[in-house]
Every structure is written in C-alpha cells, then in structure tokens.
Design a protein around this motif. Structure first.
Motif: not given
Ligand SMILES: Nc1nc2c(ncn2[C@@H]2O[C@H](COP(=O)(O)OP(=O)(O)OP(=O)(O)O)[C@@H](O)[C@H]2O)c(=O)[nH]1
Ligand SMILES: [Mg+2]
Length: 538
Positions: A84-87, A357-365, A376-377
C-alpha cells in the motif's frame, strides 16, 4: 464559548464529506511481468512522492522499487505481496495498492482488489490480454470496479494497437476507448497522439528513467513532426485513426464508472513515457470511495460512524519494531487514533493506539482517517483477515475470498531454535500465507498447506530472514484439507487416501491425497459435513 451540538454535528458531517470526496483508492493488476511495480514506481515519481525512481531488477547498490520492499522480492525481481502506498496529488489523497501478478500469490491480490474502488490494468504491448489478467478482470467485473488500462512497453516490439484494442474488447468483453494512440514501437516508437486535444507527444528515450523525462508536444500538421515520424508510420497511423474513429468507442466517464468501458493509454513505464496523461486520468476520472454492502444494509462512505475491514496482515515490515500490521480499509466515518473499535467476529473492543499510514515499507503515525484510507493497526494477535471493525452497533462486511490449500509440505527445522520456529509459523499462518496442520505422529514437524508452490520459497526465506530459523520444506502427497463440521461426532472412516490431522487450534481436519479421493469420500459419506476453511475464521 457556547457549544452547539447541532452545529458541531453538521460541521463534522461536512468534514467527512469533504475528505471522502478527495480520496481515491485503487489497485494495480495484471499478468506477471507486465510492469505493475515499474508503473507504480513511476506514478510515484511523477506525483512527486519520490525524487528518484528505483528499479525492479538492479545491481545491489541501486535503489529498489518502493512497493517491492521485501528481500525476496528484490532478489527475484517479482512482487510477492501487495503493497500500500499513500500520497497527495493535486489536492487528492491517493491510495495505491501494487499487487503480485503470479498465480501463487493471487489470494493476496484478490483481497487487495476488494479493498479498492478502482483498478489500473497493465497490459504488455507484446502479449496483449494474458491469462492472469483475464481472471483478475472477472473479479473486477463481479465487484463492478472501474478500470483504467495502461498498455505498457511500447519501447519494445509491440503488437499493432488496433489488434490490442480488439483483443481487450473481445477477450474481456468490455468496450475499450483509446485516449491516446501510439505511433510505432521499439526503435521506431515515436510517441503518442492524444485523441481529444489532437496533439502529438513525442517520445524521447530517457537513459535510466530514474528522473522525469521532458515532454514535447506538437501538432501533427507540423511538417517537421511528420518528417520526424516518417511517411510510412504516419500513413499507417492515419489509417488506424480512421478505423478507430469510425468503429471505436469514445471515452465516456459514466460508462467507465459503471465498469462497461475502459479508457486505454499507451506508454512505456520503464522509459518514463506516457505517464503524465495517465496520472492525470487517475486524478480526474477514478471514482471516490464507494458504498459497501454489509449484513445490516448498505454502508455509505459519508456515514458518521466508523466502519472498516482487515484485508491483509503483514509481520516484520519494519526491522526495528518486528511487529504485525493489520491493514484496514476504512469504509465509512471518521477513524481517530486511540479510538475504541469493536471487532464483530470476536465481539470485543480494543483501543487503536498505534495507527499508521503506509508508503511501501515506510510508515507514519496518523491521527485521523476517512473512507478510502488504508490504515495499518498494530495489535498483535487481535485481528484476523476479513474482520470487520466498527464503532456503534455490530455489522459485518462480506467475507473475503479464501483459497483452499492445494500443496502440502512437511516443515523440518534444521537447527534448534524451536521458539522462533513456532513464532514464525504462527505469524505466517496469521498472515494467510499458509495453513498449518499437525499429524498425531509428528508434532514437531507441522504440515503446511499453500495455494501455490512458490509460497514454499517465500516461507523458507522469511523464516530465515525474519526469525533467524533454518527450515526446509519437503513436499508431501496430500492435495486437499477439509475441516470436520461436527467435532463431537463419531470419527470418520479413514484409510485409503486420507488421514486425520489437527489444525493449530486443535480442530480436526481430514487430509486427502487427491482431489479424486476427496470427491469419493464426499460421495460415500454424505452425512459427514466438511468445510473448506477453518470454522474458527468465521
Ligand atoms: N522495456 C520495458 N521493460 C519494462 C517496462 N516496464 C517494466 N519493464 C520490465 O519488465 C519487468 C517486469 O516489471 P515489473 O514492474 O516487475 O512487473 P510486475 O507486473 O510488477 O511483475 P509482478 O509483480 O512480478 O507480477 C522488469 O524487468 C521491468 O524492468 C517498459 O515499459 N519497457
Ligand atoms: Mg510487481
């Protein structure tokens, strides 16, 4: 300050409506190797979400594609798990899911499709519509998902565009409306002609394709452009255009949104060609979050109460945390961090304190999420694939597809790290990567059931990389597993091509050595009710 509950409620409603309207959630699908991951990476580059595009295959030092983050994906140059990738793009919040094309990982792909509101279908210009694309298309049709088509790899020898359009229409039974038209292919690829603006986008090969390529737009009436294209290519192009304008479909937003027509774009993801018009179409045409059916009626994305469902679980994405993430597609309302959410399968509630939220492997609260978002929980062991999460009264979204295992192998630990081994087996089963069975004779060596044999490699590689465990998998002769519906009944007759086993929750299972054995058993023992999947998942 005077609190006005009515004004507050309507402002919260307005906020939800505004946020839902700007969300777009879509999955990228195709036959293996058509270029989904490459296209995903280039869309991120063109959206400004990354500065430098990585490659699917590449020497060690080079950047890898964002969505192929898993070690085995990078080694093999194939996608194994959906990402999943969010932008943000032009005021829109885009959520993109890159899916694996290989048949053996299709369960993951099917679930990702159900989490999306629209689809990007990638076609290899040399191959046209291929087997996997056809199967995935059927799922899109069933769920009425609108599809944008990108015909890729025009920098290589390609089939004639008229033939490709015809193939789409005949094989998939959908109207195909070319938005642009390619002129030439491979060394003679000159660019694409935009049907509505009647302009020509000239192809210039970018050596690496890591950066955005310049675009030159001109009119085809320009004698220089015609000369550059070459007389024979130009003549063929004019003829094709005549055919298309006479017999083809023109783009129609309503037809596309209804899933009856697919707008078609041509380009080359690797060499950064044709990406701007495609990205623009994604922003302009793709649908906002759609309503969803549930057992208590239709759920609208702008309903105020929060609902969502878990479509994927993935362990160990982050080496530092080694945690398990449940990916939730939000279907309605406003999700907030620390909110108490109920799980209708278990009938319990938990605090969603770690939400990302996810950007490939990266995540952000994240603090807040709305319909269309993929959240992602992190709550070890609390969620299963297909679980419905909600606030307010209980409801359930339809079950997600599960494929029964067809290949079975015996897992053998090659060292003595039993604790890590057990942990790995449990977590990979929770992800839905495999089913685990135990034969009474050998508790130490579980049997694992998978949909496709390529999953054996993934399991062995992940046990090694993520749990530090050396294990080997030895294929066994079983071909199907069925759960006994009546746990307390008399034991079913065994022998021949079937044995009793137990799943990881000690539920009784019969393993059959062939599909034929299974059918034979069902015919002769109609009183023994069998389930294709563990009743514990319901
Ligand atoms: N020549 C050329 N090669 C391309 C293009 N797009 C992708 N490729 C190559 O095709 C191969 C497969 O690309 P991927 O992006 O991994 O394809 P995929 O559809 O994600 O494959 P799976 O996820 O394994 O199903 C890679 O070697 C890419 O570099 C293109 O436009 N032109
Ligand atoms: Mg891929």
């Amino acid at each position: 300050m005077i609190l006005d509950p009515i004004a507050e409620a309507s402002s919260s409603r307005a906020e939800i409506e505004r946020e839902v309207a700007r969300r777009r959630t879509f999955a990228i699908i195709s036959h293996p190797d058509a270029g989904k991951t490459t296209l995903t990476e280039k869309l991120l580059l063109y959206a400004g979400a990354i500065e430098l595009a990585g490659a699917v295959r590449g020497r060690h030092a080079r950047r890898h594609a964002t969505s192929d983050w898993m070690e085995l994906e990078q080694q093999r140059g194939i996608s194994i798990t959906s990402a999943a990738l969010e932008f943000e793009l032009q005021g829109r919040r885009m959520s993109l899911i890159d899916t694996p094309g290989h048949d053996d990982f299709s369960e993951d792909t099917y679930r990702a499709l159900i989490a999306a509101d629209g689809v990007v279908m990638v076609i290899d210009a040399a191959n046209g519509v291929e087997d996997r694309t056809r199967k995935l298309f059927e799922v899109c049709r069933r769920h009425r998902l609108p599809i944008l088509t990108f015909i890729n790899k025009l920098d290589r020898p390609a089939r004639d565009p008229l033939e490709l359009i015809d193939d789409l229409e005949r094989t998939l039974g959908i109207a195909a409306a070319p938005v642009n038209w390619p002129i030439g292919s491979a060394e003679r690829f000159r660019g694409v002609y935009d049907m509505s603006s009647r302009t020509f986008l000239r192809y210039q090969r970018e050596a690496q394709g890591q950066h955005r390529a310049p675009v030159t737009v001109s009119s085809l009436d320009d004698p220089n452009a015609r000369e550059m294209i070459g007389e024979d290519l130009y003549a063929h192009f004019r003829e094709s255009l005549d055919v298309i304008s006479e017999a083809g479909s023109a783009f129609d937003l309503a037809e596309y949104r209804a899933g009856r027509q697919t707008p078609v774009f041509f380009g080359s993801a690797l060499t950064n060609f044709g990406l701007e018009p495609f990205l623009q179409a994604l922003v302009e045409f793709s649908p906002p979050p759609q309503e969803r059916s549930s057992d208590t009626g239709v759920v609208h994305p702008i309903d105020e109460r929060f609902t969502g469902f878990v479509f994927k679980i993935q362990a160990n994405m982050d080496r530092r945390h080694r945690d398990r993430v449940a990916f939730v597609r939000v279907c309605s309302g406003r999700f907030t961090k620390d909110m108490i959410v109920s799980n209708s399968r278990l009938g319990n509630s938990i605090r969603a304190s770690r939400a990302y939220r996810f950007f490939g492997r990266e995540r952000e609260t994240i603090e807040v999420a709305y319909a269309g978002d993929i959240v992602g929980l992190v709550n070890p062991g609390q969620f299963g694939i297909g679980d419905t999460l909600h606030s307010g009264p209980a409801l359930r979204f339809p079950e997600l597809p599960r494929f029964p295992a067809e290949h079975f192998g015996r897992m053998r630990l090659k060292d003595t790290r039993y604790k890590q081994f057990d942990e790995g087996i449990r977590q990979l089963e929770e992800e839905g990567l495999m089913q685990v069975f135990y034969l009474a004779s050998s508790r130490r060596e579980p049997l694992i059931g998978v949909v496709g044999a390529l999953q054996y490699d993934v399991i062995a590689s992940r046990l090694k990389n993520e749990y530090g465990v050396a294990a080997e998998i030895e294929p066994q002769e079983y071909a199907a597993a069925r759960w006994l519906a009546n746990v307390d009944g008399p034991p079913p007759p065994l022998g021949g091509g079937r044995v009793m086993a137990a799943d990881s929750h000690d539920r009784p299972v019969i393993l059959f050595t062939s599909e034929w054995e299974l059918r034979y058993f069902e015919r002769h023992h109609p009183d023994v009710v069998l389930f294709e999947e563990s009743p514990g998942l319901r």
